[in-house]
Design a protein around this motif. Structure first.
Motif, short mmCIF file in Angstrom:
data_model
loop_
_atom_site.label_atom_id
_atom_site.label_comp_id
_atom_site.label_asym_id
_atom_site.label_seq_id
_atom_site.Cartn_x
_atom_site.Cartn_y
_atom_site.Cartn_z
N VAL A 130 0.84 -1.21 0.00
CA VAL A 130 0.00 0.00 0.00
C VAL A 130 0.87 1.25 0.00
CG1 VAL A 130 -1.63 1.36 1.36
CG2 VAL A 130 -2.02 -1.09 1.05
N VAL A 131 1.93 1.25 0.79
CA VAL A 131 2.83 2.41 0.81
C VAL A 131 3.46 2.62 -0.57
CG1 VAL A 131 4.97 3.35 1.78
CG2 VAL A 131 3.30 2.24 3.28
N SER A 132 3.84 1.52 -1.22
CA SER A 132 4.42 1.62 -2.56
C SER A 132 3.42 2.23 -3.54
CB SER A 132 4.85 0.23 -3.06
OG SER A 132 5.87 -0.30 -2.25
N MET A 133 2.15 1.85 -3.44
CA MET A 133 1.13 2.39 -4.33
C MET A 133 0.88 3.86 -4.05
SD MET A 133 -1.42 -0.90 -4.40
CE MET A 133 -2.55 -0.32 -5.66
N LEU A 134 0.94 4.25 -2.79
CA LEU A 134 0.77 5.66 -2.45
C LEU A 134 1.91 6.50 -3.03
CD1 LEU A 134 -0.40 5.44 1.28
CD2 LEU A 134 -1.76 6.19 -0.69
N VAL A 135 3.13 5.98 -2.94
CA VAL A 135 4.27 6.69 -3.53
C VAL A 135 4.09 6.79 -5.04
CG1 VAL A 135 6.75 6.57 -3.97
CG2 VAL A 135 5.87 6.07 -1.68
N ALA A 136 3.61 5.70 -5.66
CA ALA A 136 3.36 5.72 -7.11
C ALA A 136 2.35 6.81 -7.47
CB ALA A 136 2.87 4.35 -7.57
N TYR A 137 1.31 6.95 -6.67
CA TYR A 137 0.28 7.96 -6.95
C TYR A 137 0.82 9.37 -6.73
CZ TYR A 137 -3.97 10.73 -6.54
OH TYR A 137 -4.94 11.70 -6.71
N PHE A 138 1.46 9.57 -5.59
CA PHE A 138 1.91 10.92 -5.25
C PHE A 138 3.21 11.31 -5.95
CE2 PHE A 138 -0.90 10.15 -1.57
CZ PHE A 138 -1.70 11.28 -1.70
N GLY A 142 -1.39 14.70 -6.31
CA GLY A 142 -1.43 15.44 -5.07
C GLY A 142 -0.89 16.85 -5.22
N PRO A 143 -0.98 17.65 -4.15
CA PRO A 143 -0.56 19.06 -4.23
C PRO A 143 0.96 19.25 -4.31
CG PRO A 143 -1.22 18.50 -1.99
CD PRO A 143 -1.56 17.31 -2.83
N TYR A 144 1.73 18.28 -3.83
CA TYR A 144 3.19 18.40 -3.83
C TYR A 144 3.82 17.14 -4.44
CZ TYR A 144 1.93 21.99 -0.43
OH TYR A 144 1.36 23.06 0.19
N PRO A 145 3.75 16.99 -5.76
CA PRO A 145 4.25 15.77 -6.41
C PRO A 145 5.75 15.59 -6.20
CG PRO A 145 2.91 17.11 -7.91
CD PRO A 145 3.19 17.95 -6.72
N LEU A 146 6.15 14.36 -5.93
CA LEU A 146 7.57 14.05 -5.75
C LEU A 146 8.37 14.36 -7.02
CD1 LEU A 146 7.22 10.66 -3.86
CD2 LEU A 146 8.30 12.73 -2.95
N ALA A 147 7.72 14.19 -8.18
CA ALA A 147 8.42 14.41 -9.45
C ALA A 147 8.83 15.86 -9.64
CB ALA A 147 7.53 13.97 -10.61
#
Length: 302
Positions: A130-138, A142-147
């Protein structure tokens, strides 16, 4: 600037296949192969569990790419002439909400496989999944994308390196050992290198889009040097594994991929425009695949 007509018009399943960016899907496959290879080395392997993990990882990677297509379009970053995108929305007219629903569907299919994996191994795997999927989504959502930050390489490297390698190993053996973390490091570095290569290609476009990637902070010359350093560390780490007894000289099979690493760096150094750097980006992805397969074979033969 490349004209939109440069891109071949696709229809049907080819649009969706291109949307999933198949040249990046090996980034999800290699860590599963490496984790399973080490599990096989010290015990036995459940083939059905391996296949479930293999497909689930592919689905999550495809979903990540699909979310990326949707959110970049919503933020106005995707144009018909842009290099390196699937183009399902801006080139082929797929409704944006259809693309978003497709990403969620891929996640749902991965979750179903995840239930089977947990049922056959441990429900603790669900937390990591689930954490991996959340990272994939964000990553782009979301408001502050990791990319959009300098931490994209770190996030993708950790979750597509130690996390996936560790899960693939754990579901087969029921344990986690320090060795599996050390073994996952070259995989982590080269997964992150794929993203670095992508960001080098997109520096000018990302600056215009408000991103602050590591490649932007380093500048093109610095980023290419950083990429070369990542390649070097991956090879040195593998040699170090032999020195510390985590494998034997079979791991030196990975050196067969050195020409592809050199090619990628040379192509990035010569490239100026996005189209000119696309071969360099692809060479980086191929390097990850070549190194990963040779690494897994080396582990098995060790």
């Amino acid at each position: 600037m490349v004209s939109a007509t440069t891109h071949p018009q696709q229809t049907g399943w080819r649009v969706w296949w291109h949307l999933f960016r198949p040249h990046t899907l090996t980034a999800a496959v290699i860590p599963v192969l490496v984790g399973t290879a080490y599990a096989w080395k010290i015990g036995s392997v459940n083939v059905l569990l391996f296949l479930a993990m293999f497909v689930a990882s592919l689905l999550i990677q495809a979903a990540t790419n699909t979310f990326n297509e949707y959110f970049d379009f919503k933020r106005g970053l995707d144009k018909p002439e842009k290099v390196g995108i699937g183009g399902a929305i801006v080139r082929h007219g797929i409704p944006e909400n259809t693309v978003l629903r497709a990403a969620y569907l891929l996640f749902a299919l991965a979750l179903l496989l995840g239930v089977y994996i947990c049922w056959q191994s441990s429900w603790w795997v669900a937390l990591a999944g689930v954490v991996s999927m959340l990272v994939a989504y964000f990553y782009t959502g979301g408001p502050y994308p990791l990319a959009y930050t300098p931490f994209g390489e770190l996030a993708s490297g950790v979750f597509m390196g130690p996390v996936i390698v560790g899960i693939a190993f754990f579901i087969q053996t029921g344990q986690l050992t320090p060795d599996i973390v050390w073994i996952s490091i070259p995989v982590m570095i080269l997964v992150a290198a794929i993203l670095t290569g992508n960001n080098i290609r997109d520096i000018e476009e990302d600056i215009a889009g408000g991103r602050r990637t590591l490649a932007i902070l380093l500048g093109k010359t610095g980023a290419v040097k950083f990429l070369a350093g990542m390649f070097t560390i991956a090879y040195l780490w593998t040699v170090g594994m032999i020195w510390f007894g985590l494998g034997n000289s079979w791991l030196l099979l990975t050196l067969l991929s050195v020409p592809k690493a050199m090619q990628a760096i040379q192509l990035f150094q010569r490239g100026v425009t996005q189209p000119q750097m696309m071969p360099a980006m692809k060479a980086t992805s191929v390097l990850h695949t070549q190194f990963g397969i040779l690494f897994a074979i080396g582990i098995l033969l060790s």
